[in-house]
Design an enzyme around this catalytic site. Structure first.
Site, PDB file in Angstrom:
ATOM      1  N   GLU A 129     -35.308 -64.569   1.521  1.00  0.00           N
ATOM      2  CA  GLU A 129     -34.863 -65.457   0.730  1.00  0.00           C
ATOM      3  C   GLU A 129     -35.470 -65.355  -0.879  1.00  0.00           C
ATOM      4  OE1 GLU A 129     -35.311 -69.446   2.451  1.00  0.00           O
ATOM      5  OE2 GLU A 129     -33.406 -68.929   3.810  1.00  0.00           O
ATOM      6  N   GLU A 137     -30.243 -65.545   9.504  1.00  0.00           N
ATOM      7  CA  GLU A 137     -30.648 -66.916   9.899  1.00  0.00           C
ATOM      8  C   GLU A 137     -29.232 -67.966   9.887  1.00  0.00           C
ATOM      9  OE1 GLU A 137     -33.813 -69.009   7.750  1.00  0.00           O
ATOM     10  OE2 GLU A 137     -34.919 -66.693   7.441  1.00  0.00           O
TER      11      GLU A 137
HETATM   12  C1  BG6 Z   1     -35.216 -70.554   5.917  1.00  0.00           C
HETATM   13  C2  BG6 Z   1     -36.565 -69.775   6.009  1.00  0.00           C
HETATM   14  O1  BG6 Z   1     -35.442 -71.012   4.465  1.00  0.00           O
HETATM   15  O2  BG6 Z   1     -35.174 -71.632   6.484  1.00  0.00           O
HETATM   16  C3  BG6 Z   1     -37.114 -70.150   7.338  1.00  0.00           C
HETATM   17  O3  BG6 Z   1     -36.358 -68.499   5.841  1.00  0.00           O
HETATM   18  C4  BG6 Z   1     -37.307 -71.249   7.587  1.00  0.00           C
HETATM   19  O4  BG6 Z   1     -38.638 -69.523   7.172  1.00  0.00           O
HETATM   20  C5  BG6 Z   1     -35.679 -71.792   7.759  1.00  0.00           C
HETATM   21  O5  BG6 Z   1     -37.805 -71.733   8.745  1.00  0.00           O
HETATM   22  C6  BG6 Z   1     -35.328 -73.221   8.154  1.00  0.00           C
HETATM   23  O6  BG6 Z   1     -36.089 -74.374   7.189  1.00  0.00           O
HETATM   24  P1  BG6 Z   1     -37.184 -75.345   7.902  1.00  0.00           P
HETATM   25  O7  BG6 Z   1     -37.850 -75.889   6.936  1.00  0.00           O
HETATM   26  O8  BG6 Z   1     -36.399 -76.363   8.632  1.00  0.00           O
HETATM   27  O9  BG6 Z   1     -38.390 -74.389   8.716  1.00  0.00           O
END
Ligand code: BG6
Length: 467
Positions: free
Chosen positions: A173, A362
């Site tokens: 990111e 993701e």
């Molecule tokens: C993304 C990141 O922004 O979102 C991850 O690359 C992160 O590291 C994921 O865990 C979800 O966000 P969160 O705050 O719910 O863990």
């Protein structure tokens, strides 16, 4: 859904070293920026004192329990697992001349374990952390010398794992440094925009150097970037809203433009000039940037809206960004707006813009789970979320978009990035640990575990079009 996913589609899941491994000082590991944020990205930056502890210090103890976890991923049929290498296991302070053998050996063991089951690693070089030594002694990515330290680290791991890892990503990111500068580029949160863009520039140059090194050392491999795919819609069809939406989408597409095209887009000149932002870009940097990525990867959780008059609206918070809520969408328990069609739209936007293969690295739903008296966890909400997003991925593939794979976020429960919570769970596999760090760390299959296994085994044919 029959037949839409290509035969060699890379199904799997994604985690990050600092959110799963724990063992934060084991085998010579140095402190990373993540270790200084025990409350997550938006918590305080705290120097570690003897006796201090944080939930990430143990996380889900993947460092020691990875064989069990990889076996569970294999049971679901994973073709691919995305994780990151903790830079501080390899170069504990960041500026050493020789790497830490014990750290390198850990990832050898991990990749060998994955190979036993035919699971391909997809490896992020830097996922929201860097050696704290580079922050303390050099000012993080604000200092040009950090480029060479990163290049040394990248070349070291490419050489070491070139026969085991064929898919690489540079910075997780990368666009988030604009909003979380300590996490992204090791700068204090109050840094001004010139300092942040200078650090970002150094990181973009370092990313291009890593791409070049990967092409030299792992010629049959592929290396991509990684963007937070924060697609924004105009709140109305008012031309002012449309223009503001284009401007804000360019805030993040800028990173993809540089990494995929090899030069700064024209619109940045005006942006820098009108905002008084000075960035030193040398001719050598321009040359370096020409080494471009092989594919685009991105995360996708939610979309948002933009208006030219934001003060009239309450914003909805993602883990890092505030956006104006879309009145047509529902939200997760954490207020993230759920928009499966947005994923199809985003895939098309990115493919139209870059004509490079795309990898969704993701996507997922953070939710509270309940363990029933019989031990089962019936996470239909997670199944529905993932099903609906995957149906839209299939549609995008049908639209002609080249999609390499899909790794859902957090296939096993892990520590959340934004607030270091365990109770915000993404997994197909439950981990017995609460926000205070209590629990046995025992792993347990949720209902979604069996659902995802069927999706993978049927190559997407078991998905249901519910919209
Ligand atoms: C993304 C990141 O922004 O979102 C991850 O690359 C992160 O590291 C994921 O865990 C979800 O966000 P969160 O705050 O719910 O863990």
């Amino acid at each position: 859904m029959n037949g839409k996913f290509p035969q060699h589609f890379l199904w799997g899941g994604a985690v990050a070293a600092n959110q799963v491994e724990g063992a934060y000082q084991a085998d010579g590991k140095g402190l990373s920026t993540s270790d200084l944020q025990p409350q997550g990205i938006f918590g305080a930056i705290t120097p570690r004192m003897p006796g201090d502890s944080g939930i990430k210090d143990v996380a889900i103890d993947f460092y020691h329990r990875y064989p069990e976890d990889i076996a569970l991923f294999a049971e679901m049929g994973f073709k691919c697992l995305r994780t990151s290498i903790a830079w501080t296991r390899i170069f504990p302070q960041g500026d050493e001349e020789t790497p830490n053998e014990a750290g390198l050996a850990f990832y050898d063991r991990l990749f060998d374990e994955m190979a036993k089951y035919g699971i391909q690693p997809l490896i992020t070089l830097s996922h929201y952390e860097m050696p704290y030594g580079l922050v303390k002694n050099y000012g993080g990515w604000g200092d040009r010398r950090t480029i060479a330290f990163f290049e040394r680290y990248a070349r070291t791991v490419f050489e070491r794992y070139k026969h085991k890892v064929k898919h690489w990503l540079t910075f997780n990111e990368i666009n988030m440094s604009l909003h979380a500068p300590f996490t992204g580029v090791g700068l204090p949160p109050e840094s001004d925009r010139s300092a942040i863009y200078q650090a970002i520039h150094h990181q973009l140059v370092a990313s291009a150097k890593a791409v070049k090194a990967c092409h030299e050392i792992v010629p049959e491999g592929k290396i991509g970037n990684m963007l937070l795919g924060g697609i924004l819609y105009p709140l109305s069809c008012r031309p002012e809203d449309l223009l503001e939406t284009q401007r804000q989408n360019r805030d993040w597409l800028f990173f993809g433009d540089v990494q995929a095209r090899g030069y700064y887009p024209a619109y940045m000149q005006r942006f820098f000039r009108e905002n008084g932002i000075q960035v030193e870009i040398t001719n050598e940097d321009r040359q370096t940037l020409r080494e471009t990525i092989d594919f685009i990867s991105f995360s996708y959780y939610m979309s948002g809206c933009v208006t030219a008059d934001p003060e009239q609206y309450e914003t909805a918070r993602g883990n890092i960004l505030d956006m104006v809520p879309n009145p047509h969408l529902a939200s997760s328990e954490w207020g993230w707006q759920i928009d499966p069609i947005g994923l199809r739209y985003l895939l098309n936007v990115l493919y139209d813009r870059y004509q490079k293969p795309l990898f969704i690295v993701e996507n997922g739903l953070g939710a509270k789970d309940r363990v029933e008296a019989d031990g089962s966890i019936n996470d239909d909400y997670r199944i529905n979320y993932l099903n609906d997003h995957l149906v839209q991925v299939a549609e995008a593939i049908d639209d002609g978009v080249e999609v390499m794979g899909y790794t859902s976020w957090g296939p096993i429960d892990l520590v959340s990035a934004s607030k270091a919570e365990m109770s915000k769970r993404y997994g197909f596999i439950h981990v017995d640990r609460d926000d205070a760090g209590n629990g046995s760390l025992e792993r347990r299959r949720k209902k979604s575990f069996y659902w995802y296994r069927d999706v993978i085994h049927s190559n997407g044919a078991s998905l249901k079009d519910r919209l």
